[in-house]
Structure formats: structure tokens, C-alpha cells
Design a protein around this motif. Structure first.
Motif, short mmCIF file in Angstrom:
data_model
loop_
_atom_site.label_atom_id
_atom_site.label_comp_id
_atom_site.label_asym_id
_atom_site.label_seq_id
_atom_site.Cartn_x
_atom_site.Cartn_y
_atom_site.Cartn_z
N ILE A 116 0.70 -1.17 0.03
CA ILE A 116 -0.10 0.10 0.03
C ILE A 116 0.89 1.47 0.02
O ILE A 116 1.86 1.34 1.02
N ASP B 168 0.75 5.09 0.48
CA ASP B 168 -0.30 6.11 0.96
C ASP B 168 0.60 7.51 0.84
O ASP B 168 1.91 7.72 1.06
N PRO C 182 -5.03 6.32 -0.87
CA PRO C 182 -3.91 5.28 -0.99
C PRO C 182 -4.05 4.20 -2.03
O PRO C 182 -5.03 3.77 -2.79
N PHE D 201 -6.61 0.12 2.11
CA PHE D 201 -6.66 0.74 0.72
C PHE D 201 -8.03 0.44 0.26
O PHE D 201 -8.52 -0.76 0.48
#
Lengths: 363, 363, 363, 363
Positions: free
Chosen positions: A26, A28, A80, D15
Motif C-alpha cells: 500500500i 499512501d 492510498p 486501501f
């Protein structure tokens, strides 16, 4: 923010074992409005992919990355970004005999003691496989940095005892050979050395260098989040890395002050021994880092070890392995440097967006 | 958690400039019940203090630390520990001519561009002076680690071109000379070299090594908070550090796999090329790190630079300065390693306190 | 970043017990160039100070704050700001009988079990005294926010059962009475109520409201660091707070959708039931929060409790105490809101500085 | 650690948008050796799933979660756990007319201004859909907490104006009706109220309560990471939440000290007005929190708003929507409380594992 997350404003969190279902990540904090597609990420992933030459692991993986969120109509949304790579070619049967053995110089022993047991297939979470995700995340950082005129490029400085010749340095050569060598003439020597090594069944280390160009002055958050400290952290977190240098690194030890210092003139700095970082903050010069990678631990040559009952055993590793992980670390080192620079760029403008200064910038 | 804070569970946050009113520090997350007094901290601070020998800066500072909170009836309470050191000897007039000049290889130029202006007295926040606070915080970490049988000790490996002789290594010698040299025989050579340097008006770098003994297996939080990555971060955050190695470091580049790997037997590891860390986790062996320190940037020998209007100038630094910051970095490197180990120890037991494992520990 | 630190880019870390030597605080991440002096901080500290009226604690403290770093020639440098307040008036002898007793509804019992023992003088770290440091840090945030046209103001909504009359609301009245009441007419009733309470030896709770004006649209980092989530965190971290509301808060439970929604027109929002936050992001309207404070736990009226041996005892608290901590919480709530807004402002511009948008802003 | 990550030792990072390819989550820091399978997670996800009754959204989603890493041979490995839920039923065509409109009381307006544009399908990242991932992560936390004898359960306290009768409270009833009501007798009234609301085309708010049982004394890290502050943060981060209370919450405002304080005897506390938290640390009593949820913003009844050119428009929302999001928030609130408690449990034992104390625990 446990151990699998990196960054303050631009954050990368990963998961995945070498023989699990998938690797994921992920990302972000990527600003919105940046053009992004799977193709952007695939480019760098392919540079890292095993099977590219006979000198790297013969493990064939598609390494196809999917963007699952955070991009809409071709641009990042600021939310994200989820990335996924399915593991397709693990060959579990190659590892079935090692459930109870600890391979020397691998993380088997320590993972077992830390967690009580371990996923023994391949290197599990300790495998170099997880770096695929970092390369994908780094590609996002590179995309953003490019919009700011910042580039990050790496190359092989030294393969075992074989050093490149600085006089022959050419960036265009880096992608013309499987070693990321910027010296075209040394490639044959490297290939010969690698073939000998392969026949011998041994491995060797490598030294990789990474350079960031076009960086602004002012990145870095002293004292603990100095730019060089964060670079050291990010680079040392790559599998097999045992040393990190910024600029002249360990050559500084024997340098005199008059030799080391980068004098300044109205037209620029006269040298770059510092590697682009002073007092933990970027100077605007090229940021230069070097990493030392240890030789691969998976060898056909027998090594003494113990099994899970503490008995003395001999370990031989067969199957598909990298005789020199150093060859593959170049895109990973680029990715980590890009991630660090991006995080710092966002942090710096977050705190200092109102700063103005009459002093000329000489870089 | 901006840039002046380090650690996840055991946290150190500092403030203070070289010529401000005071230096301070908040140490948070120290477990309760640890015996602690000013005397414990003063011991390490005195080792760092300038004026200890003619080879270090002639700046006389009391460097007396006060504990302002977090300790009750001689023991830590588990609440944050506030530490304070008042600056007593700054000699501001030594710096009045540099308000508009940027000293080469100092952080003057970058601080001005990052923040718009800077506290030009001494090095301000970029001065080595702030490390006094880290040494005090590190002393707290050392106190706690000692209750777990863990020790952290450092020494000088190399002063400029002068290397210690491993055959003469004796830990007891480290505190018998002003260099932290474990080789008693080389001290005269070092003193001679330093005197020549002083006469010449120049400076040189140094290489410091730090060793942690008695560490348990299992410390480190892969993949980003690997123990070696955090050590690299913490050590690179020390002023003047340009390189960090774990174990054999850059020697790994030319090592073969059979040479590098630390084989295991029921009675222990047969070597320690890894420096006590594998896959980012401690093995239980001694943890060994080395750092490279650049030569001091403050020289009597003129250097070319620019002033705040971008005009070419020549810079000469007079007053009190360190000809070799490396001599003083040893207690700071110890402190940083202690802080990292303590943070990881708390994190590891936080996550894995329930883990049990039948596999014998061979260290 | 252990428990005594708040914030991502703009960070506040505190230390100090009510009866220790001093309280302190490190404020990190304040942008450079902001005018700052002790006088700026003292203003808000004096509003919080006990002894201001007969309705608050009769403990006389100078509460004089010192700035130890991070300010040069009257402006912030961008480096960490160290603040210190020496404890001058603790009257230790008032607490000597409680070493072995646990006062009901105080943190004595839980601190002892968490840490093994506690600093029993006053409330130790759990005392409201440590909030002095937050007010000082909040004053720095308010200074910065003011440069962006953002103001933060609080007031008392309700003292026990006594509610202010919204029809009589006047911001100018808030500082004309010791209650922070914006309703001048209700002050007599409050004073009478408080005197009765004092005679009775009891205490009561309060409800405080805080409003931020001039905030831009876009602050907040979904999903976990939503602006309202961070506000709730910061406000709930104040001693004695048991509830937090944003906008209409618990009134929303019985509201219908048509009543609650704030419709939009080209000239602005038609209402503000949301309290200035939607989807965790500021809308540009006034940000409104309310907190519920429980009645003070230190009473002259006897309460049942146990001692450290687990035996039943009766506890009476004499000495100097607040009959209503609510009166003092207003500047603390303002401080916490200011700190949260500042942190978010820096984070938002860090990530989204390049964002532009044609859509008109209707606030 | 940007805005989409929660926790210090036990971390959840998510996410995914409502109409993107998938939702995902990385759960890091889960101790090794905990039994875990998809079935464990599916149980709680099904409780949250729309389509369960006629009173919730008629959007049919499989919501099938996959575990992609971090589990080996049925147990957690201690490495990060990757979770994935593919979005299967989005009905994009329902949203095509809102690309240029801002729905009142939705996050459309603020997302556009924060990021420059937005994924206008459904609520994008601001949709309640992302909470599915939190429920999955919370299920992991619940699994671990159960091994420590800690349970987390929630229920509906109030639906619009309809309150449950505490005298009829029965935990067993909570799962027997679609409202999570512990009062069986009030269910008909609630159903009637909901049907009337549906016919009217309106919506209403709700109040949910969560209780943790079997918690140890000592959880919470004053002063900023107090247990109640972290609970407030986590609960306020849930979509549509506008208020959080701990224990008696806003009832404390009018309570006297003698009424509020929970007296102690050798056999236990005599009451629990504090809701299980004192001084920010758990007392060992049940931890009780309440949240207020605003009425759903998506209505068939027209509302005034503006479009992206700032022109006045009228907005009607058709398609599948929740008339009361409160009904679905119960499993989400449980999940968030479980995540907070787990994080604190690991942090507490990380710092205080060596603490011992003779004082009896009375809970």
C-alpha cells in the motif's frame, strides 16, 4: 507503524512471502494528479526480474503488478494505492527438505527463534522476493520526482574483485548489459568471472551506487531524520546489504580536512566529497550513495549447520538461486532512494512552504 | 514525531542549539523500576566532554545534566524522563564574523536555504554539541540493557591512516588513553600524528567500532525496521558520519560465499562475518558496527566559499575547534546503539512475549 | 514516539510531574520565521493559572515559561523549541498520607498496577498540572495559525446543570468572568451554584465548546487521521474528559437526514450541523467541538476505597483542589485544537501543495 | 504512516474505494502462533454485509475475504497479514450523473478541494464500503484478545428516538434481530419506525455502544496515547460518527463528584461511571464506549447543493442506500475497539513486562 511500513508522509507498507499467494503493497500519501499506470511500474519490475540473463536466478516469474486503488482516469487520486503481484512460480518441492534445517547465513535460525516457527518455503518473508513490491512502490516515487525534475539512477561499481573503470563511465551503458555496469569494456571480464563462479558453485558480493540528480537544496529533517540517516536506513533494509556510504564514505577516514571539504564559489561547488548531503540536509548537488552486498548464502557447496533439534548437519542448497544478488539490487536501491527523497520532499514543503531566502542557490 | 525524535517504544526527543540557553531531551518509554541518578548519566557525558585532553576542543563546558522528571526515590517511574544541560561556555564573540559567511563543508548554506535564516552562532542546531543529549539518553538505555546482561562498548579502529593492530586488542586499554584506542602501543603514533596535524592546521577522519555483547536472538522487525537498518539510521544520524558497516561491511563485496557465511555447530557459530545480524534480526552473537567520520570542517587553513550575497570569499576559522571529531564519537556511537537495542528489545517482547521454541540457542 | 508525543509534522512531546522539579515540552516542526517570545505563551498560561478566582484551586504557581531553544532574534528557526516551567509551589506535606492509599476515581490504583509503584505526591504524572505545558505548546500553534487567518476560541457551555443561553451569546464576555461564560447574565447563577458546592464539599462536571474560525477547506487525512478523529483524540487526552462531540454530536442520533444535512448554495452553506467536518475533512466552515468533563475526584466528603494492602479504608482529601476542573479546561481545549489544526495544515500542504481546483469555495 | 494507517505495534493499513477493483488491508504486528483462517474473518464480515435485512442497503456483495500472507499451516507467522476483498457489485451506472454534482453532507465537495478531483463513483474512498476491511482486521484482533480472555461486543442503544429499555437487556438478543438490539421487545417498534422512514424517504441517526470484558488493569500510555484518547480516535474515524463517550460521557456534566466517583472495596468497584478507564488507563472493569452516528446523507428527498461550476442545483439520490447507517456500525465499532485494545496490550507488555506489584487487583 510496525516494522513493515516506511515513511512519514509518503508511506510504503508491504506484505507477502516468497511462497505465499501474493505480494502486495500500500503506497499512501502520493499527491493527487500524477499520471500513473501499470506500465509505469512494470518497467522497473522487469529490470529486477530473474531470468533476464543466464547470470541471474532461473526462476521464471511473471511479476505482473496490478493497481487496485488510488488511481482514477489515469491519475492518482491522493488516496492510498494498493498494488498486488500474484506469485506464480514457486516450485515448493525444492524446499521440502529444509523444514527442519537451518541454512547457514540465512534467516532461518533467527526467524524460528523470534516467532517460534517459520514459513520454511524459500526464504518466506526474508526472501529477496519481497523487494519486488518495493521496486513497484519506488516506481511511483520516481514518477512524482520526475515531475519535479529529479532523477534517480543506479549502477554496479564493483562485482566481487572486479571494479569498473571511472574513466570509461557512460550512463548509457548501464542498461546494455545484465550487470548494470556503466563500463562497457569490463563486461566480458565480469561474465567470465561469473561463469567461473557458477562452475565453482560459489558466490560473491557486489557494490552498487545510486545517484539522485536535480534535487533541491533543503531536504532532510535534522537531527534524527537527516536525509543521509534515512537513506542509510532505507538502503540497509535491502536484503544482503552490509554497508552504506554517502559520498566518499569510508574513504573519508584517511582524508584530510583540506582534501575533503567541498569548497564553494559563486558558480557552484568545486567538488562533491560530501555526496550531496551536509549536516543531514541536501545541498542541491547530486546525492551519491554506495551499498555493499554480501555474497549469496544459498550454495551448492556444503556448509556446516544444525537442524531444529540442535544436531550437527551438512547443508547443500540445490534448485534455482542467485550466484550474485548484487546484480539485481540496482533497481531496488534506486527504488529506496526515490522513496526516501519523495517522503522528504513532502515533509520539507509541509513545514517550510513559506520560507523564502535571498541567498543565491549555487547548484 | 518530526525529525528530532527517535524510536517507537523507547523514544528520545531532543532540543537545543550550541549557543542557546540549554540542551534538553525527553526520554519516553523507559520501563519503571530501573535505578537511575544523575551520576549514571554524568559518567558517559564526561567521556564525551571536550577539554579532556590537548587533542580535543579546548572549550570548557561543565556539561552537568539534571534529571527533571520520571525518577522517584531513585527509580524510573515509567513516565517520561526530562533531562537538561545548561550551556555555560559558548564564547559568542568567536562567531560574530560569520553571520554572513557560509563555512565550506558546514551546514550553514543548507540551513539558510531550508529555513530562510539560521542561528549563526557556532553550528547552531547542526553543531556536535547536541550530541551531549544523546549520550545522556543513551546512558539510560545502557542502564536498562545492563539489567538484561547486555553491554555496549566502542573503540577507535583507525585515526586517519593509523590503524590499530588487532593482535594487540585489549578492551581495558580503551579508557587508558584519550583516543579510545584498544591498542596501547599505537597511542604514541596517534599522538604524534595529531600534533603534526595541529601544527599543520588541518584535520583528519576516523573509524569507530561499536560492539554489543549479551544480546538475545530475535531483535529486529523486518522488513523496514530491521535491526541493522535501524542501527544504520541511528549511527548515520551522528554528525560527521559518512558511512556505516555491519559486520564485515564493505569487505563483503570481494568475499566469496564460502568465506562469508558463518557456519553453525551445536556449540555455536564458527565465525561472525555477519556482525550479529542476519535477515535483519539479531543472532545472539556480538553485534558489530563500524562508522566512518569525515575530517572536521573547521580549519585555520583558508577555504574558498561564498557569503550570503553570493560573492566569493575566503574563510578561516579561528577559536576553539576539534581537529578530529572522531575521537569524541565513541561514546555517541555507543549511546545510539544502546538506544536502538533498547527500543527493539521492548518492541520484540511486546509482539512476541508468548513465543516459545524448542530449538536450542547456540549463542 | 511513545505515549507522550502528539502529532506527525508538528509534534509536541511533554514531561513532568506535578511535584517534580519542572515541567517541560519540546515543540518540533514549527515552521521558521514565526515571531515568538515568552510573552506570547504567558498570555494563555495565565488564563489557565490557578488562583485567578476564588472558584479555582488556591495553589499559587508562577507558571513562568522559559524558551530554551528554537528561537533566534525573536523568530522561530525551524529547529525544535524547548520550553520549561519550574514547579515552585507544591506543598509536598499535603500528600504524605496518601502514599499507601488509593483515592477513588483518581489514577492512583491504575498507575500502581501499570508501573509497579507511583509518584504519590499530588497526582504525579496524572495530575492536571501537566496540561500547563500543552497550553504553552498550543500558544505556539495559535501564533502560526493566526498568520494564516485561523483563530481558535473556547467557552463554557454548561456548568453542572447550569446552561448558557445561546440568545445571550457574546464572545467579548468570555474573558470578563472567571467561568469563560459567553453569557454575562448567567454568571451570578454560576457563582451562586459554585459557592453552594464549595460549602457542600462536592464538585460538578462541565461542558466546554471550542470553535476554530477561518479554517481552509481540505484539512484532514482520511481514513484514520481524519480531522475529527484527531480532534477527538487530542480532546479526549485532556484530564477528566469523558466525551467529545463534533458539531451536533449526540443530537444527531434523533435527527432526520433532512434536518441534519447542511445544504449548499453558491453563497455558502445553509447550516453547520456537521461542525465544519465532512468525511473527516474540513469544509471551510467553523469547526465546532464540545467536550464533557467529569466532576473533580478530590473531595472533602469521605469516599470508600482500599489501601495498598487491599484493605477497606475511607478517603478524605484536604488541601488545595479544584471543585470544578471544567473552568480551567477552556484554554487547554483551545490549545489542543490549535495543535491538531496546525499539524494537519502542514500535512495537507506537504501532500497537496500542487493541487489546484476550479471549483469555487463557498465558505 | 500517513493517514491510512492505525496503531503503533499492531498496525492496520487499508486501501480501496467503493467502486475500485478491490479493498485491501495489511495487518502488521500480530503475534505469531495465533490460529487464523478466512472463516474467522468471514463471520464478522457477514454481520456487516448489506442485504442482510430489508432495513439495510440492497447492494449485494459477496464480501469474501482472502488471506494472502502472514499465515502458515493455519497459524499467524508474525509477519504482515495481507487481506483482500474484491469488489463485485458496484453498479457504476447509478452514479454517472453525479460527476459534476456535490451531494450535500457528503464528502464530494471536500475531496474535490483537497485533491483537485475525485473518484465520483459511489463515495469513492469516503464510502462506508472501506469499513469492510476494518472489520476483517478487527476480527484478527478479536482472535488474539480471546486468547487473553478479552471479549468485545457491541449493541444498538438507540435508533433515532427509540431507546432500548435497560431492564430488558439481554446479550443473547443482540444477534436475533437485524438491529443488534439487546431488547427483544423494542424490535417491532424499531421495524415500524424504519418502515415509516423508508416510505418517507428520510433517514435517522443511531447510538451504538461497545463493551470490552476481561480487560487487564494497566492498558493505556498517558498522556497522549491514553486508552480513552485512542478509543475516541478510532471510533470517531468511523464514517458518520459525530460523538464519542467513555462511560457516562456527557451525563458527567451534571453529575456531582459524590455521584460520579466509583468507590472501591476489597471485593471490587461499586460502580462504573468511568467506563473502565481512569487517568487514561484501564482499571480492569468493563470498558464502555458509546458513539453517535448521524443520519445517512443519501436521500430521495431533494436537497439544495451546487455543482462543480458553483451553480445552484437540486440533488436527489436514487439507487441503493442505507436509510440508517447506524444499524451497520456495530461490528465496525467492535472491530475498532478490538484493534485499539490489542495495540495497547502489546505496547504495555513491551514496556512493562518486568513490572510486578503486590497490590491486589480488585476487578
Amino acid at each position: 507503524m510496525s516494522g513493515n511500513s516506511y515513511g512519514k508522509l509518503f508511506t510504503v507498507t508491504t506484505f507477502g512471502e516468497s511462497h505465499g499467494k501474493a505480494l502486495g503493497c500500500i503506497v499512501d500519501g502520493c499527491p493527487p494528479g500524477i499520471e500513473l499506470s501499470e506500465a509505469d511500474l512494470q518497467l522497473d519490475l522487469d529490470r529486477r526480474k530473474p531470468g533476464t540473463s543466464r547470470h541471474t536466478t532461473q526462476r521464471r516469474e511473471a511479476d505482473e503488478v496490478e493497481i487496485l486503488s488510488g488511481v482514477f482516469e489515469g491519475k492518482t487520486t491522493g488516496t492510498p494505492i494498493g498494488l498486488l503481484i500474484k506469485n506464480t512460480d514457486q516450485r515448493s518441492k525444492d524446499y521440502s527438505n529444509i523444514e527442519e534445517t537451518f541454512r547457514p547465513a540465512h534467516a532461518d535460525y533467527v526467524y524460528t527463534h523470534k516467532y517460534g516457527f517459520r514459513d520454511y518455503r524459500g526464504g518466506g518473508r526474508s526472501s529477496a522476493r519481497e523487494t519486488a513490491m518495493r521496486v513497484a512502490a519506488g516506481a511511483i516515487a520516481k514518477k512524482f520526482l520526475a515531475t519535479k525534475g529529479i532523477g534517480v539512477k543506479g549502477y554496479l561499481s564493483q562485482l566481487g574483485p572486479v571494479k569498473i573503470d571511472p574513466a570509461k563511465f557512460d550512463w548509457n551503458e548501464v542498461h546494455n548489459n545484465p550487470f548494470f555496469s556503466p563500463d562497457a569494456d569490463i563486461v566480458n571480464t565480469m561474465e567470465q568471472y561469473m561463469d567461473d563462479l557458477r562452475k565453482e558453485g560459489n558466490s560473491v558480493g557486489a557494490k552498487i551506487s545510486v545517484v539522485a540528480t536535480g534535487t533541491p537544496v533543503g531536504l532532510g529533517e535534522p537531527i534524527f531524520d537527516r536525509l543521509d540517516a534515512d537513506l542509510a536506513h532505507a538502503l540497509m533494509s535491502i536484503n544482503a546489504v552490509k554497508g552504506v556510504e554517502i559520498g566518499d564514505g569510508f574513504e573519508c577516514v584517511a582524508q584530510k580536512g583540506t582534501e575533503h571539504r567541498d569548497e564553494m564559489t559563486p558558480d557552484g561547488f568545486l567538488s562533491n566529497h560530501a555526496g550531496g548531503v551536509l549536516g543531514g540536509i541536501s545541498t542541491g548537488q547530486d546525492i551519491i550513495a554506495h551499498i555493499a552486498l554480501k555474497p549469496t548464502s544459498s550454495l551448492r557447496l556444503p556448509g556446516r549447520s544444525i537442524n531444529s533439534r540442535g544436531e550437527a548437519i551438512e547443508v547443500i542448497t540445490t534448485g534455482r538461486h542467485d550466484p550474485c544478488v548484487g546484480i539485481r539490487a540496482t533497481p531496488i536501491a534506486e527504488a529506496m532512494m526515490a522513496i526516501v527523497l519523495m517522503d522528504h520532499l513532502l515533509r520539507h514543503r509541509g513545514q517550510n512552504a513559506d520560507v523564502s531566502c535571498d541567498v543565491p542557490i549555487i547548484t
